[in-house]
Scaffold this active site. Structure first.
Site, mmCIF file in Angstrom:
data_model
loop_
_atom_site.group_PDB
_atom_site.id
_atom_site.type_symbol
_atom_site.label_atom_id
_atom_site.label_comp_id
_atom_site.label_asym_id
_atom_site.label_seq_id
_atom_site.Cartn_x
_atom_site.Cartn_y
_atom_site.Cartn_z
ATOM 1 N N CYS A 113 1.021 -1.108 0.115
ATOM 2 C CA CYS A 113 0.169 0.004 0.112
ATOM 3 C C CYS A 113 0.582 1.371 -0.189
ATOM 4 O O CYS A 113 0.994 1.479 0.871
ATOM 5 C CB CYS A 113 -0.374 -0.484 1.307
ATOM 6 S SG CYS A 113 -1.800 1.365 1.058
ATOM 7 N N CYS B 245 -0.256 3.693 2.329
ATOM 8 C CA CYS B 245 -0.442 3.702 3.732
ATOM 9 C C CYS B 245 0.842 3.600 4.143
ATOM 10 O O CYS B 245 1.765 4.568 5.322
ATOM 11 C CB CYS B 245 -0.264 2.350 3.911
ATOM 12 S SG CYS B 245 -2.249 2.058 3.603
ATOM 13 N N ASP B 246 2.304 3.796 3.269
ATOM 14 C CA ASP B 246 3.612 3.502 4.328
ATOM 15 C C ASP B 246 4.672 4.762 2.841
ATOM 16 O O ASP B 246 5.875 4.177 3.060
ATOM 17 C CB ASP B 246 3.679 2.140 3.311
ATOM 18 C CG ASP B 246 3.315 1.025 4.602
ATOM 19 O OD1 ASP B 246 2.594 2.102 5.565
ATOM 20 O OD2 ASP B 246 2.754 -0.097 4.299
#
Length: 326
Positions: free
Chosen positions: A133, A136-137
């Site tokens: 992701c 997300c990261d």
């Protein structure tokens, strides 16, 4: 018989449980015997979930959602669902230990699973340089050299997004042409931070506590070479966990559960779906939580509509009397 049973343990499932419990529906949430918490359990830091300005780890966020659901009376069952029978007004959920739950409504929030490379290092380095992701990261790879594995729209979108943070982004694709749409390809081709490595498979991932590189295998010649990297983003697709409802619920062309308009209602009355299992596009914790709330509200409305109307209070009618005139 139960008012509502929820299958799943990600943001959609826990949020549905919170709403259902506060509505006094006494929900039963069937999590899992092993994988409780969904894909966020593999995310080290979540910085884009509202209400946590300093960020929160994926496991901590899931623990808080579970605690909130249990605070209002949700019954949590740590077992695997092996079958569901959705035929008729009463739905049946069968567990691996032989337990069966009959319920008037069912919320199916089993999420989706990112497709993995199938390498032994993948699990050990998950959250330590391997991610599925970018939104997300990606922030954690500022100034780093990273790679995106894949050749579809998702891979191009991830690679383009990651150039906001990374110094260099390699796209590793096992063929010499991409599957992505032309517009997504062109955006990636035009980005000076992105380089393409064609006809290449990831044969191995290096690192003990963090990713340090990969071994690439040429899909034409079989030759191998090493590439130093700080991170690997796997974007080879994801599969919604719909195996329990195949042949029962209508699915979309993406393989997700089909719902009616903006509601969570499925092709069977009394069955509602939420989270990544209905969402082929956004796949964010906050959008999953929102759809979980919708599913609980839809289930509550469905149950209320099924309740027989209360009888009108009887009206006493005095008997008329006549008096004869003498």
């Amino acid at each position: 018989m139960h008012d509502i049973v929820i299958i799943g343990s990600g943001p959609a499932a826990w949020t549905a449980a919170i709403y259902a419990a506060r509505a006094a529906l006494h929900p039963v949430l069937v999590a899992s015997s092993v994988e409780v918490g969904g894909e966020l359990m593999n995310t080290t830091e979540v910085e884009n979930y509202p209400g946590f300005p300093e960020g929160i780890t994926g496991p901590e966020l899931m623990a808080k959602l579970q605690a909130q659901a249990e605070r209002f009376g949700t019954e949590v069952v740590y077992e695997d669902v092996v079958a569901v029978d959705l035929d008729g007004p009463v739905k049946r959920v069968s567990l691996a230990d032989g337990t069966e739950y009959d319920t008037a409504t069912l919320v199916y929030a089993t999420g989706s699973a990112y497709r993995k490379l199938g390498l032994p290092e993948e699990q050990a380095l998950s959250g330590r340089g391997i991610s599925w992701c970018a939104t997300c990261d990606g922030f954690f790879f500022r100034g780093k050299t990273i790679a995106v594995v894949g050749g579809g729209d998702s891979a191009m979108e991830e690679a383009t997004f990651l150039t906001r943070f990374a110094e260099k982004v390699y796209v590793i694709h096992r063929r010499e042409t991409l599957r992505a749409s032309k517009i997504m390809q062109q955006r990636a081709f035009d980005n000076e931070k992105i380089d393409f490595l064609w006809n290449a498979d990831v044969a191995g991932i290096h690192g003990t506590t963090a990713v340090t590189g990969v071994t690439l295998r040429d899909t034409v010649t079989g030759a191998e070479r090493d590439l130093e990297l700080d991170g690997v983003f796997v974007a080879i697709g994801h599969d919604p966990r719909t195996h329990l409802v195949h042949g029962q619920l209508e699915l979309t062309v993406d393989g997700t559960i089909a719902v009616k308009g903006r509601s969570s209602g499925t092709s069977i009355e009394g069955v509602f779906a939420a989270g990544d299992v209905v969402d082929p596009h956004y796949r964010q914790a906050v959008t999953a939580a929102g759809s979980g709330a919708a599913a609980a509200l839809d289930a509550e409305s469905y149950l209320a509509a099924r309740e027989p109307a209360a009888p009108e209070p009887a009206v006493a009618v005095a008997a008329a009397t006549t008096r004869s005139t003498p």
